[in-house]
Enzyme design. Structure first.
Site, PDB file in Angstrom:
ATOM      1  N   LYS A 160      22.138  17.557  60.036  1.00 37.05           N
ATOM      2  CA  LYS A 160      23.493  16.903  59.783  1.00 37.05           C
ATOM      3  C   LYS A 160      23.995  17.790  59.023  1.00 37.05           C
ATOM      4  O   LYS A 160      23.488  18.315  58.183  1.00 37.05           O
ATOM      5  CB  LYS A 160      22.924  15.478  59.099  1.00 37.05           C
ATOM      6  CG  LYS A 160      24.653  14.493  59.001  1.00 37.05           C
ATOM      7  CD  LYS A 160      24.211  13.203  58.277  1.00 37.05           C
ATOM      8  CE  LYS A 160      25.394  12.432  57.927  1.00 37.05           C
ATOM      9  NZ  LYS A 160      25.050  10.927  57.552  1.00 37.05           N
TER      10      LYS A 160
ATOM     11  N   SER B 175      26.907   7.055  59.858  1.00 39.10           N
ATOM     12  CA  SER B 175      27.630   8.446  59.598  1.00 39.10           C
ATOM     13  C   SER B 175      26.785   9.697  60.722  1.00 39.10           C
ATOM     14  O   SER B 175      27.431  10.752  60.826  1.00 39.10           O
ATOM     15  CB  SER B 175      27.842   8.775  58.280  1.00 39.10           C
ATOM     16  OG  SER B 175      26.871   8.922  57.618  1.00 39.10           O
TER      17      SER B 175
ATOM     18  N   SER C 165      23.080   4.700  57.768  1.00 42.21           N
ATOM     19  CA  SER C 165      23.624   5.750  58.658  1.00 42.21           C
ATOM     20  C   SER C 165      22.608   6.567  59.464  1.00 42.21           C
ATOM     21  O   SER C 165      23.195   7.273  60.147  1.00 42.21           O
ATOM     22  CB  SER C 165      24.369   6.861  57.655  1.00 42.21           C
ATOM     23  OG  SER C 165      25.757   6.633  57.364  1.00 42.21           O
TER      24      SER C 165
HETATM   25  N1  GLN Z   1      28.608   2.917  57.065  1.00 44.08           N
HETATM   26  C1  GLN Z   1      28.273   2.965  55.915  1.00 44.08           C
HETATM   27  C2  GLN Z   1      29.545   3.580  55.001  1.00 44.08           C
HETATM   28  O1  GLN Z   1      30.370   3.786  55.500  1.00 44.08           O
HETATM   29  C3  GLN Z   1      27.013   3.764  55.504  1.00 44.08           C
HETATM   30  C4  GLN Z   1      27.113   5.023  55.390  1.00 44.08           C
HETATM   31  C5  GLN Z   1      25.933   5.743  55.318  1.00 44.08           C
HETATM   32  O2  GLN Z   1      24.697   5.304  55.203  1.00 44.08           O
HETATM   33  N2  GLN Z   1      26.122   7.182  54.930  1.00 44.08           N
HETATM   34  O3  GLN Z   1      29.216   3.759  53.785  1.00 44.08           O
END
Ligand code: GLN
Length: 486
Positions: free
Chosen positions: A77, A152, A176
């Site tokens: 990532k 994400s 994410s």
């Molecule tokens: N979707 C969640 C957010 O927008 C989690 C994101 C993540 O785990 N990095 O914060």
């Protein structure tokens, strides 16, 4: 080549059936063929991957390198700092940032003889559930390219689902790894907070961030976790506790396993199509000798609101370093220092990141700190206690990873609340610091994949991987690839 598991790839390389260079080229060719459509990579490190492959082939030939990851290609990532490689965090703020050093996990994978294929697209600073907040364009879901891959870590999930790499590292702050794994029919694990060093992983919310592997199977995740888990003095929250061999217990029996189903996870909010697939898989576990019990997590409805105080508060502090002076984009022709800060941040950050910085700064400000931040921390403790109670009666918890299957691109883009609710079932686990994973269990009536979320007690990753592996030994959901990418 691309249909081989990590273990088979490794065995093939070590038996001399093919070289590291051949494996690397096979994946680079797939990336060249499919990335334009999926947009899963921000950077493809073709030249350095080929150079690494030559070197690793030599070292394997000389008998210098024979670990479980030796010669295996992987993707990262784009929030893991990678030495001499562009590391953008999906943001214009870091559009030109070439990292001078490797993140801990990047260092470990490199030392183990892995070959970095490239850096995966992601929601900007890991804030999002659909990969649509990336400054580098949205990622498409290989199962339906009109749909989001989740987020994400959507770039990594799409990469693994389309077999553009055999494994990718993602990060999970509130879901994410687990939600995109569910949307893309792959296996992913977010270990216990502190199991893996966060050194060199660009911070979003430091008390929640944890990285983990995303791969087709639990076995592949176990092989990768063996390499990246463990103490690192550079991250004071990494835990000094022995790392078991996660592959050694994959074949343990799961007979008599006590599985808890939180009743709150099967209530309103769960799409019935997704619920039906989850229930069928639970029955399969029951048929294999598991004991199913209902448990309750009475404060779980407060998890999303608590997260949206705690995570923005931490991000407003973490992201203050991107000011155009110490780090990040600098605006042209600043009038004075204030103008430099304001315009650099205005130009560098996207809308969702700005929204969270504002919410977080507000929640931490004098007068509101007690009302919001402190209150949220207290509820966070209650959520953790709910899990502790539940684990008195059961070995693991199962339920949905996300309330829906992959949704259409644009469907929730302008509705932050709908987007935030994507993490309804993953956020409580993150707030408690517990390990959570997702593994494929079938397809909903809309034809899109569904992943089961499995939550273990602290440091129970080996048991979780064992449970998912046992399921994968007798099912083939996790081996399915969209026809176009087969
Ligand atoms: N979707 C969640 C957010 O927008 C989690 C994101 C993540 O785990 N990095 O914060």
């Amino acid at each position: 080549m691309h249909s081989l598991s990590l273990k088979k790839l490794r065995d093939g390389i070590h038996a001399g059936n093919f070289s590291v260079m051949e494996a690397t080229d096979a994946y680079l060719e797939r990336i060249a063929n499919f990335n334009e459509e999926l947009n899963a990579f921000i950077t493809v490190t073709r030249d350095s991957a080929q150079a690494q492959a030559v070197e690793i082939d030599n070292r394997i030939r000389k008998g210098e390198l024979d670990g479980a990851m030796a010669g295996l290609p992987y993707a990262l990532k784009d929030l893991f700092c990678s030495k001499d490689v562009l590391t953008t965090c999906g943001s214009n703020m870091l559009r030109n940032f070439v990292s001078p050093y490797d993140a801990h996990v990047a260092e470990r994978l490199k030392a183990a003889g892995g070959v970095l294929l490239g850096k995966n697209n992601m929601d900007e600073f890991a804030m999002g559930s659909s990969n649509e907040t990336s400054a580098f364009g949205n990622v498409r879901n290989p199962w339906d390219t009109d749909c989001v891959p989740g987020g994400s870590s959507g770039g990594g999930a799409a990469t693994v689902a389309a077999r553009l790499a055999p494994v990718a590292l993602g990060s999970d702050t509130g879901g994410s790894i687990r939600q995109p794994a569910s949307f893309c029919n792959i296996t992913g694990i977010k270990p216990t907070y502190g199991r893996i060093s966060r050194y060199g992983m660009i911070a979003f919310a430091s008390s929640l961030d944890q990285c983990g592997p995303m791969a087709p199977s639990a076995e592949d995740c176990a092989i990768t976790l063996n390499v990246i888990a463990g103490l690192d003095a550079r991250d004071s929250t990494s835990v000094d506790r022995p790392v078991p061999d996660y592959t050694a217990t994959l074949n343990d029996s799961i007979d008599g396993l006590k599985i808890g189903l939180p009743k709150e996870f099967f209530a309103e909010g769960l799409n019935p199509q997704v619920g039906a697939v989850i229930e069928r898989a639970i029955k399969e576990f029951e048929a294999r000798g598991a004991i199913i019990k209902e448990v309750t997590l009475p404060n779980s409805h407060l998890a999303v609101p608590v997260y949206y105080v705690v995570a923005p508060a931490e991000c407003s502090s973490n992201l203050s370093r991107f000011d155009g002076v110490r780090f990040g984009h600098r605006c042209e022709n600043p009038q004075d220092l204030k103008d430099l800060y304001e315009r650099s941040r205005w130009e560098g950050f996207g809308a969702e990141v700005k929204r969270r910085i504002m919410i977080g700064t507000y929640a931490l400000s004098a007068g509101y700190y007690d009302a919001y931040y402190l209150k949220a921390q207290k509820i966070r403790r209650l959520i953790q206690q709910d899990f502790a109670e539940a684990f008195k009666d059961v070995d693991v918890i199962m339920g949905p990873s996300a309330p829906t299957t992959a949704f259409k691109l644009g469907a929730k883009k302008d509705d932050p609340i709908a987007m935030y609710l994507e993490d309804l079932y993953t956020i409580p686990v993150s707030l408690a610091g517990l390990p959570g994973m997702t593994f494929p269990i079938g397809f909903a009536a809309d034809g899109l994949p569904v992943g089961m979320q499995l939550v273990g007690n602290y440091f129970e990753e080996a048991r979780m991987l064992n449970i998912a592996h046992q399921y994968q030994l007798s099912t083939d959901w996790h081996t399915q690839v969209p026809a176009k990418f087969a």
